[in-house]
Design a protein around this motif. Structure first.
Motif: not given
Ligand code: GDP
Ligand code: MG
Length: 151
Positions: A117-127
């Motif tokens: 899995h890899g985060s799809d946006s900077v905002e989702n990465a933060r969450k």
């Protein structure tokens, strides 16, 4: 200075298949910094929270079962544009559509066993980082930094 961060998880199939070192090696050699890592089994409710945006999808139940089927390796990686570049290293969601040279393209076949899995946006990465690493992450930078980053 904290650079951009992303959440990367090696899913249970990646752990079982002995791909932990391979995945870490690819992110490490690229020039990103490992800022947090743990191997854990997660509860069903935790997996449901991580994938909450997909709760209406027909594959949601199977996806949650897959994530709780064995330990996962949760990681935070940092570096310039690490979110979008991390997604490129990971490859397309469906491994049969993922380019050779990507992790999913090289090591997976089925969408429901796509290794990582890899985060799809900077905002989702933060969450996702806040969800998986409430204890916080390490602060360090490699002495090789000027050999990887121009500034
Ligand atoms: P990702 O960001 O590339 O991981 O893809 P998504 O966020 O759209 O989906 C999350 C995960 O759900 C994927 O990595 C797959 O493991 C799984 N998934 C997505 N679409 C499907 C599907 O159509 N069928 C099945 N069985 N699993 C899926
Ligand atoms: Mg996603």
């Amino acid at each position: 200075m904290a650079g951009e961060q992303t959440f990367i998880m090696i899913k249970p199939d990646g752990v079982q298949r002995g791909l932990i070192g391979e995945v870490i090696s690819r992110f490490e050699k690229k020039g990103f910094y490992l800022k947090a890592m743990k191997l854990i089994n997660v509860e069903k409710s935790f997996a449901e929270k991580h994938y909450a945006d997909l709760s209406s999808k027909p594959f949601f139940g199977g996806l949650v079962e897959y994530i709780v089927s064995g330990p996962v390796v949760a990681m935070v990686w940092e570096g310039k544009q690490v979110v979008s570049t991390g997604r490129k290293l990971v490859g397309a969601t469906n491994p049969l559509a993922a380019e050779p040279g990507t992790i999913r393209g090289d090591f997976a076949v089925d969408i429901g066993r796509n290794v990582i899995h890899g985060s799809d946006s900077v905002e989702n990465a933060r969450k996702e980082i806040a969800l998986w690493f409430p204890e916080g992450i390490a602060e360090w930078r490699s002495n090789q930094h000027p050999w990887i980053y121009e500034a």
